[in-house]
Design an enzyme around this catalytic site. Structure first.
Site, PDB file in Angstrom:
ATOM      1  N   LYS A  69       3.133  87.818  33.338  1.00  0.00           N
ATOM      2  CA  LYS A  69       1.947  87.523  34.142  1.00  0.00           C
ATOM      3  C   LYS A  69       1.659  86.036  34.309  1.00  0.00           C
ATOM      4  CE  LYS A  69      -0.434  91.893  33.324  1.00  0.00           C
ATOM      5  NZ  LYS A  69      -1.696  92.544  32.948  1.00  0.00           N
ATOM      6  N   GLY A 130      -2.818  87.303  25.767  1.00  0.00           N
ATOM      7  CA  GLY A 130      -1.950  87.220  26.938  1.00  0.00           C
ATOM      8  C   GLY A 130      -2.727  87.295  28.240  1.00  0.00           C
TER       9      GLY A 130
END
Length: 276
Positions: A69, A130
């Site tokens: 991502k 994350g």
């Protein structure tokens, strides 16, 4: 049977451990609405070549999952506000060779907090650092949740993430309790090394009011099972997946399905995954 031709638009996903949620959900909607699209999940050991392939082959869209991502951002031409704000991408849209990154995770988290009427005064503990953790923290911060802590394994990552949104952080080894527990790690994900593990202890679950697990597969993770057994309010990653995948569908096709069709696609996907 659906006919695939040279004009069929391909959409895809990239993840370290590909799942079937997006594939089932998207393809159900394509068929139901008679759209000339097809969706396939992939993984890769070469992110750069994979992204270049999206551009070179005219692939219309790509869902991006852990751990890509953030790493995909330098490979794109532009970022939507949703992705630029948190520097995390979960969707790439290819328009005539120009790749633009979006983040529909944020939309999903925000919507679920509102739908479930989660009290903004609750103290939360979010585990993870994350891309999904960024989306969750941004949604919490922008919607008035002021009292929270980020739980991390590495202090340098925790400090950077927490302070960016005005929160404090703790290491996993430190004691803590909270009213709202949120798992934004792969712990409990089917197929992983920690698929049977809990991201929070039974004691922490018992003291919480709400438990939110962003892991979408399985539909009921070990954390959610434990929370339900303790009679807690639960929010599942499967719910996140439906909303964020729907927004991806709209970005790829320009079509927003009727509510009844969305519910059908959700129920079909949940049944199919549960039976796998």
């Amino acid at each position: 049977m659906k006919r695939i031709t040279k004009n069929t638009q391909l959409c895809m996903s990239l993840a370290a451990r590909p799942g079937n949620f997006g594939t089932l959900f998207q393809n159900y909607l394509y068929e139901k609405l008679d759209l000339d699209y097809i969706y396939k999940a992939f993984t890769t050991t070469n992110l750069g070549d994979a992204i270049r392939g999206i551009r070179a082959l005219g692939i219309r869209g790509c869902a991006i999952s852990m751990p890509f991502k953030e790493d995909c951002i330098p490979l794109l031409d532009a970022l939507d506000h949703s992705a630029n704000t948190i520097q995390s991408v979960n969707t790439i849209v290819n328009t005539d060779g120009q790749l633009k990154g979006y983040n529909t995770d944020y939309i999903a988290i925000e919507q679920l907090l509102k739908e479930n009427k989660i009290d903004k005064n609750l103290r939360f503990a979010l585990r993870g650092n994350g891309g999904m953790a960024k989306a969750v923290l941004a949604a919490l911060a922008n919607n008035g949740y002021k009292n929270g802590v980020v739980i991390v394994r590495r202090p340098e990552a925790g400090k950077a993430l927490a302070t960016a949104y005005g929160y404090s952080y703790l290491l996993e080894s430190e004691d803590f309790e909270a009213d709202l527990l949120i798992n934004a790690t792969p712990i409990g994900m089917a197929g992983g090394k920690e698929e049977l593990h809990l991201s929070f202890t039974l004691g922490q679950i018992e003291k919480a009011q709400v438990v939110f697990d962003v892991v979408a597969l399985p539909v009921e993770t070990p954390l959610l099972k434990a929370a339900k057994q303790a009679s807690k309010i639960t929010i599942s990653g499967a719910d996140v997946a439906v909303i964020q995948s729907l927004e991806q569908f709209v970005l790829y096709t320009g079509v927003r399905p009727p509510l009844g069709t969305i519910v059908e696609a959700r129920d079909y996907t949940h049944r199919a995954i549960s039976g796998m």
